[in-house]
Scaffold this active site. Structure first.
Site, PDB file in Angstrom:
ATOM      1  N   LYS A 112       2.089  -2.975   6.509  1.00  0.00           N
ATOM      2  CA  LYS A 112       2.557  -2.810   5.123  1.00  0.00           C
ATOM      3  C   LYS A 112       4.035  -2.414   5.063  1.00  0.00           C
ATOM      4  CE  LYS A 112      -1.366  -3.965   3.108  1.00  0.00           C
ATOM      5  NZ  LYS A 112      -1.507  -5.262   2.415  1.00  0.00           N
ATOM      6  N   TYR A 114      -2.194  -0.768  10.283  1.00  0.00           N
ATOM      7  CA  TYR A 114      -2.102  -1.043   8.838  1.00  0.00           C
ATOM      8  C   TYR A 114      -0.726  -0.609   8.302  1.00  0.00           C
ATOM      9  CZ  TYR A 114      -3.845  -1.397   4.006  1.00  0.00           C
ATOM     10  OH  TYR A 114      -4.048  -1.752   2.689  1.00  0.00           O
ATOM     11  N   SER A 164       0.869  -1.185   0.000  1.00  0.00           N
ATOM     12  CA  SER A 164       0.000   0.000   0.000  1.00  0.00           C
ATOM     13  C   SER A 164       0.896   1.222   0.000  1.00  0.00           C
ATOM     14  CB  SER A 164      -0.866  -0.003   1.261  1.00  0.00           C
ATOM     15  OG  SER A 164      -1.504   1.239   1.432  1.00  0.00           O
TER      16      SER A 164
HETATM   17  P1  NAP Z   1     -11.369  -6.776   0.015  1.00  0.00           P
HETATM   18  O1  NAP Z   1     -12.284  -6.072  -0.897  1.00  0.00           O
HETATM   19  O2  NAP Z   1     -11.723  -6.866   1.472  1.00  0.00           O
HETATM   20  O3  NAP Z   1     -11.058  -8.247  -0.537  1.00  0.00           O
HETATM   21  C1  NAP Z   1     -10.209  -9.070   0.202  1.00  0.00           C
HETATM   22  C2  NAP Z   1     -10.146 -10.448  -0.416  1.00  0.00           C
HETATM   23  O4  NAP Z   1      -9.272 -11.226   0.420  1.00  0.00           O
HETATM   24  C3  NAP Z   1     -11.475 -11.176  -0.453  1.00  0.00           C
HETATM   25  O5  NAP Z   1     -11.555 -11.977  -1.593  1.00  0.00           O
HETATM   26  C4  NAP Z   1     -11.430 -12.020   0.806  1.00  0.00           C
HETATM   27  O6  NAP Z   1     -12.281 -13.156   0.643  1.00  0.00           O
HETATM   28  C5  NAP Z   1      -9.951 -12.409   0.843  1.00  0.00           C
HETATM   29  N1  NAP Z   1      -9.498 -12.782   2.173  1.00  0.00           N
HETATM   30  C6  NAP Z   1      -9.677 -12.129   3.336  1.00  0.00           C
HETATM   31  N2  NAP Z   1      -9.161 -12.832   4.351  1.00  0.00           N
HETATM   32  C7  NAP Z   1      -8.652 -13.971   3.802  1.00  0.00           C
HETATM   33  C8  NAP Z   1      -8.002 -15.102   4.332  1.00  0.00           C
HETATM   34  N3  NAP Z   1      -7.769 -15.227   5.657  1.00  0.00           N
HETATM   35  N4  NAP Z   1      -7.612 -16.090   3.494  1.00  0.00           N
HETATM   36  C9  NAP Z   1      -7.835 -15.987   2.160  1.00  0.00           C
HETATM   37  N5  NAP Z   1      -8.451 -14.929   1.601  1.00  0.00           N
HETATM   38  C10 NAP Z   1      -8.859 -13.951   2.420  1.00  0.00           C
HETATM   39  O7  NAP Z   1      -9.912  -6.081  -0.002  1.00  0.00           O
HETATM   40  P2  NAP Z   1      -9.213  -5.142  -1.114  1.00  0.00           P
HETATM   41  O8  NAP Z   1      -9.584  -3.730  -0.847  1.00  0.00           O
HETATM   42  O9  NAP Z   1      -9.376  -5.720  -2.473  1.00  0.00           O
HETATM   43  O10 NAP Z   1      -7.692  -5.293  -0.638  1.00  0.00           O
HETATM   44  C11 NAP Z   1      -6.872  -6.334  -1.118  1.00  0.00           C
HETATM   45  C12 NAP Z   1      -5.431  -6.056  -0.721  1.00  0.00           C
HETATM   46  O11 NAP Z   1      -5.032  -4.787  -1.230  1.00  0.00           O
HETATM   47  C13 NAP Z   1      -5.172  -6.009   0.787  1.00  0.00           C
HETATM   48  O12 NAP Z   1      -3.913  -6.578   1.075  1.00  0.00           O
HETATM   49  C14 NAP Z   1      -5.147  -4.521   1.072  1.00  0.00           C
HETATM   50  O13 NAP Z   1      -4.389  -4.202   2.218  1.00  0.00           O
HETATM   51  C15 NAP Z   1      -4.496  -3.999  -0.199  1.00  0.00           C
HETATM   52  N6  NAP Z   1      -4.768  -2.589  -0.493  1.00  0.00           N
HETATM   53  C16 NAP Z   1      -6.049  -2.164  -0.631  1.00  0.00           C
HETATM   54  C17 NAP Z   1      -6.276  -0.820  -0.910  1.00  0.00           C
HETATM   55  C18 NAP Z   1      -7.660  -0.266  -1.091  1.00  0.00           C
HETATM   56  O14 NAP Z   1      -7.816   0.959  -1.026  1.00  0.00           O
HETATM   57  N7  NAP Z   1      -8.663  -1.089  -1.335  1.00  0.00           N
HETATM   58  C19 NAP Z   1      -5.207   0.068  -1.055  1.00  0.00           C
HETATM   59  C20 NAP Z   1      -3.908  -0.420  -0.892  1.00  0.00           C
HETATM   60  C21 NAP Z   1      -3.696  -1.748  -0.623  1.00  0.00           C
HETATM   61  P3  NAP Z   1     -12.846 -14.042   1.859  1.00  0.00           P
HETATM   62  O15 NAP Z   1     -13.311 -13.067   2.909  1.00  0.00           O
HETATM   63  O16 NAP Z   1     -13.905 -14.851   1.215  1.00  0.00           O
HETATM   64  O17 NAP Z   1     -11.684 -14.880   2.298  1.00  0.00           O
END
Ligand code: NAP
Length: 254
Positions: free
Chosen positions: A163, A159, A146
């Site tokens: 990261k 967080y 991130s």
């Molecule tokens: P999200 O919408 O919450 O999706 C998360 C995904 O991870 C879901 O498919 C969830 O499915 C899966 N997951 C959660 N816990 C899990 C576990 N224990 N084992 C396997 N799968 C698991 O999140 P997102 O916003 O796409 O974020 C994804 C990544 O990008 C994260 O690492 C986050 O820190 C990073 N990120 C996000 C942003 C942002 O603004 N969105 C910005 C920078 C970085 P299940 O719950 O079915 O397992």
């Protein structure tokens, strides 16, 4: 005259694993890799989500399968991944966030975020890297970090810690795995519209403050990351390792 040729951005014959591929950034990463020609395994806890996503990709003639996996269950994760053919590409994406004022952070929330963002991500990378080294074909590991792995921000001390930790182990991995031609990089996005961030943006004041920090004046969409994923996975980034690709609309430029 022999003109230099652009290295390939395609991934034919490559096997890719994306964790957290049921929705959000992971789903977009899986689609990007499949569209670039890779055979993609989409992993998440909710099997129905990854099955639906894999079916939608297959309906487009792409190669995809679903895997029910909780990355925090390290024993089962290692068993499941050891039972598959080695991967060429890992998108280490499963992660979460529990925003909280530093003075109010609970041990429960600290452990929850660190457990998935650091502990699970670290050992998923180790398990997949072992397979890559054994196969002897090299590979590309992409950690979804991130912008918060490069700066600090209010209500994000856990967080940010998670990261920054990921940025650290990514660099150390890159040094050790380079002799095996396994490249290790992070992708560091700004705020992206996903199911994880949806509740954050229901607070209009917060939304306005985020847009105010992103110099390009908008919150990111998952499509903003898809080119970067393909770049990091493919030969187009063949000399890049131990680095971080920041896709933040200018947030960290200031
Ligand atoms: P999200 O919408 O919450 O999706 C998360 C995904 O991870 C879901 O498919 C969830 O499915 C899966 N997951 C959660 N816990 C899990 C576990 N224990 N084992 C396997 N799968 C698991 O999140 P997102 O916003 O796409 O974020 C994804 C990544 O990008 C994260 O690492 C986050 O820190 C990073 N990120 C996000 C942003 C942002 O603004 N969105 C910005 C920078 C970085 P299940 O719950 O079915 O397992």
């Amino acid at each position: 005259m022999d003109l230099p040729k652009t290295p390939s951005f395609t991934l034919p014959g490559k096997r890719a694993l994306v964790t957290g591929a049921g929705r959000g950034i992971g789903l977009a990463a899986a689609a990007a890799l499949a569209q670039a020609g890779a055979e993609v395994t989409l992993a998440a806890r909710t099997l129905a989500d990854v099955e639906a996503a894999a079916a939608a990709l297959r309906a487009q003639g792409l190669a995809a399968q679903a895997l029910s996996l909780d990355v925090t269950d390290l024993t089962r994760m290692q068993e499941e991944l050891d039972a598959t053919e080695p991967f060429d590409v890992l998108v280490n994406n499963a992660g979460t966030n529990r925003p909280s004022a530093f003075l109010d952070v609970t041990v429960e929330n600290f452990d929850l975020v660190m457990n998935i963002n650091v502990r699970a991500a670290y050992f998923v990378a180790q398990t997949v890297a072992r397979g890559m080294v054994k196969a002897g074909k090299g590979g590309s590991i992409i950690h979804i970090s991130s912008q918060m792995g490069h700066v600090g921000s209010a209500r994000r001390s856990i967080y940010c810690a998670s990261k920054w930790a990921m940025e650290g182990f990514s660099k150390a991995m890159a040094i050790e795995l380079a002799p095996h031609k396994v490249r290790v990089n992070t992708l560091a996005p700004t705020f992206i519209q996903t199911p994880m961030t949806k509740p954050f943006f229901e607070d209009e004041k917060f939304r306005a403050s985020v847009v105010g920090m992103i110099k390009l004046g908008r919150i990111g969409e998952v499509e903003d990351l898809m080119g970067a994923i393909v770049f990091l996975a493919s030969d187009a980034s063949a000399l890049m390792t131990g680095s971080s690709l920041v896709v933040d609309g200018g947030w960290t430029a200031e």
